[in-house]
Motif scaffolding. Sequence first.
Motif, short mmCIF file in Angstrom:
data_model
loop_
_atom_site.label_atom_id
_atom_site.label_comp_id
_atom_site.label_asym_id
_atom_site.label_seq_id
_atom_site.Cartn_x
_atom_site.Cartn_y
_atom_site.Cartn_z
N ASP A 1 0.71 -1.14 0.01
CA ASP A 1 -0.02 0.05 0.00
C ASP A 1 0.75 1.20 -0.10
O ASP A 1 0.17 2.53 0.02
N ASN A 2 2.18 0.96 -0.09
CA ASN A 2 2.97 2.39 0.02
C ASN A 2 4.02 2.46 -0.90
O ASN A 2 5.44 2.56 -0.64
N GLN B 1 11.63 7.36 -10.57
CA GLN B 1 10.42 7.52 -9.78
C GLN B 1 10.87 7.85 -8.40
O GLN B 1 11.84 7.66 -7.77
N THR B 2 10.06 8.73 -7.78
CA THR B 2 10.16 8.99 -6.33
C THR B 2 9.73 7.99 -5.63
O THR B 2 8.52 7.86 -5.53
N PRO B 3 10.33 7.41 -4.70
CA PRO B 3 9.95 6.27 -3.62
C PRO B 3 9.06 6.82 -2.79
O PRO B 3 9.27 8.05 -2.25
N ARG B 4 7.90 6.29 -2.24
CA ARG B 4 6.95 6.59 -1.24
C ARG B 4 7.76 5.82 0.07
O ARG B 4 7.63 6.46 1.07
N THR B 5 8.43 4.58 -0.17
CA THR B 5 8.95 4.02 1.14
C THR B 5 10.36 3.43 0.76
O THR B 5 10.48 3.09 -0.54
N VAL B 6 11.04 3.71 1.62
CA VAL B 6 12.48 3.36 1.47
C VAL B 6 12.87 2.22 2.55
O VAL B 6 12.65 2.32 3.62
N ILE B 7 13.37 1.02 2.03
CA ILE B 7 14.03 -0.30 3.04
C ILE B 7 15.40 0.15 3.14
O ILE B 7 16.26 0.03 2.10
N GLU B 8 15.91 0.53 4.50
CA GLU B 8 17.28 0.57 4.52
C GLU B 8 17.90 -0.64 5.07
O GLU B 8 17.40 -1.57 5.69
N GLU C 1 11.56 14.27 2.38
CA GLU C 1 11.91 14.07 3.77
C GLU C 1 11.43 12.76 4.20
O GLU C 1 10.29 12.22 3.85
N LEU C 2 12.41 11.92 4.71
CA LEU C 2 12.19 10.42 4.80
C LEU C 2 11.96 10.31 6.52
O LEU C 2 12.89 10.97 7.42
N ASN C 3 10.94 9.76 7.04
CA ASN C 3 10.90 9.56 8.41
C ASN C 3 10.78 8.24 8.53
O ASN C 3 9.98 7.13 8.02
N GLU C 4 11.56 7.41 9.60
CA GLU C 4 11.65 6.16 9.91
C GLU C 4 10.07 5.68 10.99
O GLU C 4 9.73 6.37 11.63
N ILE C 5 9.48 4.61 10.43
CA ILE C 5 8.58 4.06 11.11
C ILE C 5 9.23 2.93 11.87
O ILE C 5 9.66 1.88 11.23
N LEU D 1 11.66 3.45 5.95
CA LEU D 1 11.43 4.78 6.00
C LEU D 1 10.49 5.26 4.96
O LEU D 1 10.37 4.72 3.92
N VAL D 2 9.44 6.50 5.30
CA VAL D 2 8.41 6.74 4.46
C VAL D 2 8.78 8.09 4.26
O VAL D 2 9.05 9.09 5.09
N SER D 3 8.42 8.52 2.93
CA SER D 3 8.40 9.92 2.61
C SER D 3 7.37 10.97 3.29
O SER D 3 6.24 10.40 3.10
N GLY D 4 7.74 11.98 3.65
CA GLY D 4 6.83 12.70 4.33
C GLY D 4 6.30 13.48 3.14
O GLY D 4 7.08 14.13 2.37
#
Length: 986
Positions: free
Chosen positions: A872-873, A901-908, A934-938, A954-957
């Motif tokens: 979903d992200n 493409q600009t990612p919505r979610t980043v897996i680090e 702006e990436l915020n960690e979930i 990380l999810v893009s703010g």
Amino acid sequence: MRALNSTQQTWLALLVGLTGIVTALVLPFAPVVAETTTLTWPAPGQPAVSGTALVHPYRPSALTVSIPCSALRAATAQSAPVTVLATGADGDGMTVTGSAGVATLRADGVEQRLVVPPAPTDCRITVDSGPDGMAVVGADGQTTDLADQPVPEVFGFRTDLVPPDSDGLSVTADITGPFATTPTVLKAVLIVVQLSAVVAAFVLLSRGRAPPGRRGRPRVRWKRLWWIDVAVVATFCGWAIIGPLAVDDGWATTIARTVADTGDPGNYYRWWNAAEVPFALTQQLLAPLTEISIAPLWLRVPSTLLAVGTWFVLSRGVLGAALPATAAVRMLAAVCLLVTWLPFNLGTRPESFVAFGVTVALALAWRVRGPAGLGCLALVAALTIPISPTGALVLAPIIVFAPRLIAVARTAARTRLHLLAIVLLLSCIAASAFTVIFADQTWDALVTATTWHNFFGPSLPWYQEPTRYGYLLQPDQQGSFAKRMPVLFTIALLPIVGALVWRRRDRLGVTAARLGAAVVLALLLLAMGPSKWSYHFGSAAGLFASFVTVAVVLVVRRAGTPDRFTAALGAAGSLLLAAAAALVFAGPNAWWLPAVYDVPWPSDPVRPAGAPLNNPLLWVGLLAAGTVTAMALRRVRRAQIATLGPAVTTVVAFATALVLLIGSFVAAPLRRSAGSLAMTNLNRIASTQVCGLADDVEVLPDGEVLAAAGPGGRSSGFAALAGFYPGAPPPDPPGSGTSAHMWGSWTPDNPATAEITTEWFVLPPLAPDAGVALSISGRTSGANTLRLEFGRADGADVAVLGSSAPVDRPASDEDPEHPLWRSVGVDSADVPAGADRVRIHAVDGRTDEAGWLAFTGPRLRTSIPLNSFLADNGPVLISWPMSFLFPCVQNIAEVSGGLAQTPRTVIESPRPWFTEDRRSDLGGTFAGLAEFGELNEIPSRLVGHPDIDWGSVLVSGDTAARDSYSRTTTREVVPGAGGIRGQRPR
């Protein structure tokens, strides 16, 4: 063909050879169809709102900006600076601002004042930027030329203007590159002609004569030793299941799947998405496999097949020509190949392909008897060199056996003209390397890729080759004991073999000398590579194994007829190898991305049962004990035992390393199955869980902040809404959001102990997938503690039902000057039944510099399987260390045509994060995320093991719209040289 006489065949061979060579040399310059991507912002029919645009390279080929005067007037009407348009952040790119009646354009250090006519004049200002410079067309139609001004960088488009004021604002960018090309009909014809010439060359070479008395294929000495083959093949297959990751498994996998999905051959993560020209063969071979599956076990099939192939070539083709096919020799060869292959050559990196090619070349160089064999050798070299810079190692056996190969060609030639024809036919076959490299690439692509790779690095000259050996001796995954073993023992055996051969040159000695010379040449050729990582040693696995096997047999043979020289040499060699063994086992059992396996001794010297294998005295003592025992049990001369020392040390050390290596990876999934790579592969075989690491990971998004039940609590040394490190503010401003309640014990100059029990907070009923969380900074270890206490309200009183300490996992790369806030909590299963209240009890019992503790009030959280969250992200950017482990993530961020493409979610990956893809100094493809995003960690966790740092989500703010532009593609025919050469980095 049969009707042609020998003279006609010679002239035909000359024609075929020249045709193949010429067409191959023309291929890099042949015309191709190139693509140009045109980006238009905003998309037609959409308002001009801020958005990302991940362009690579960061400067488009051409940029046109159109700014209506109404937009500039809206900005200049304000007293504070207003950004009309910016293509980067913090001064990067081009910026147009306005305030207090003044509008200014800034780009790459140049500042231009823009004249804005007063209303109601309907006008616009245009900026055209291209390879020849920048032109600014003012509202009055006057043009200002800024020669040699580069095209501004583009990371996105930002404007402070609201849509009505930004109407008419537009940007058009043209992006060209030398990599996304397709062959024209002419180039396709050249490819067909060259490959046809190669086939014809083989036909003509196969008609050449073999040396008298040596016609036909050489007889291979087969024995009933099939059980050794079964054991070796079974070990390679088992290793594909339990073995470790290679460093670039994820990198190579993502490139291959991008080639399959979009046709873009770029690097995906960095170097401005440059293709790996001229070393892209493995990616082209892997691309079709990714269309079937990207499961780790499936993508390990090629390297496993190459391992099996290398074994049969080594045992039959190489050693079959040098040593008797006895059980002892075959078992020794098996151990040597396993020790040299397993630590390096599993996965999608190119070393396994190169190692197979080098071993085949060695076997052919040793056994070739006629022109057809020479053609096969030329083809092997042609297919090995385009794999990797280490493909140059294939030249080592060719150079060593050059006198023999030249003799074979001369023997087969009837005349000098015929010899020239044979040379041209072999060159035609070797020139197929150009076809492999330039079938879908150009000379411009090669020059551009080389320039970009050298600029961004790593690109080290040959004389910095000691760096590779420094990496090999590091106490990390590059210097693991298993990687040290084959390299250090091979180097240590070289002088021993050299001295033995110098003393006596028999057939076995000459064989060992040739292999030793090939090893030395391979190590010298390795120095030519631009990068110096230790895992490149895997390219010589078959060569190392051949040399070590023959070296051991040579030492054993010499021990049969010892003299003082060989005895002294054996004693000295034993000491040298004892030191090498100690240095080997001083290395840790460390491997890439250790979160996916739990092996013993991951950071310390390998010590099974406490045995100090890293102590050379242990190895000397073992040899001495063996000597005494041998002399007591048998009538063996002391000189024989001394001479045998190097062979015994090598065999014992190799066998020990092999047992420890395989045993540790068998133990790893038994020690911890959750998140285990071995269990991922076993589950894939059983078809129970097929999504890799994602099956074992949950994300924990925040829910509502809990309200205080009323005043209360007690505190000594903790400050409310304060007490946190100044360089690390809480997630939300104190007093708001998740930081509505917050306490801390940090003080600037007076570290002291502190303790707090907060007021009670109202806890609603929790669902099975819910829990309670809070954010903390500082340390909860040592004398510091933090617990959640749960209770049940009974009127004004609250009865304490129990408590639970959340698992805390501080970041390993935390900067003391900027300590991180992190989310911790407990699940509903850990909350006592009937609890409707929760509070926090914390103790700061440390007085050292890092002894403070800060935390927020409690809030709810939910656990969601990572697979469901990612579905979903998307699109998803998986960092290169991790992208081998998520076979079910199909919605990755696409990179093609100069845009990502600009990612919505980043897996680090586990910390420290590898963020090359977002670093502009490395040509990161997703550098715009750092500029505009702006990436915020979930919070997330490995199920059952929240203490393991598996990675991060990380999810893009949503501070800017993602990719709020349209794109079109045009195509045109251009020459392969000078048509679309990429820009030089500045």
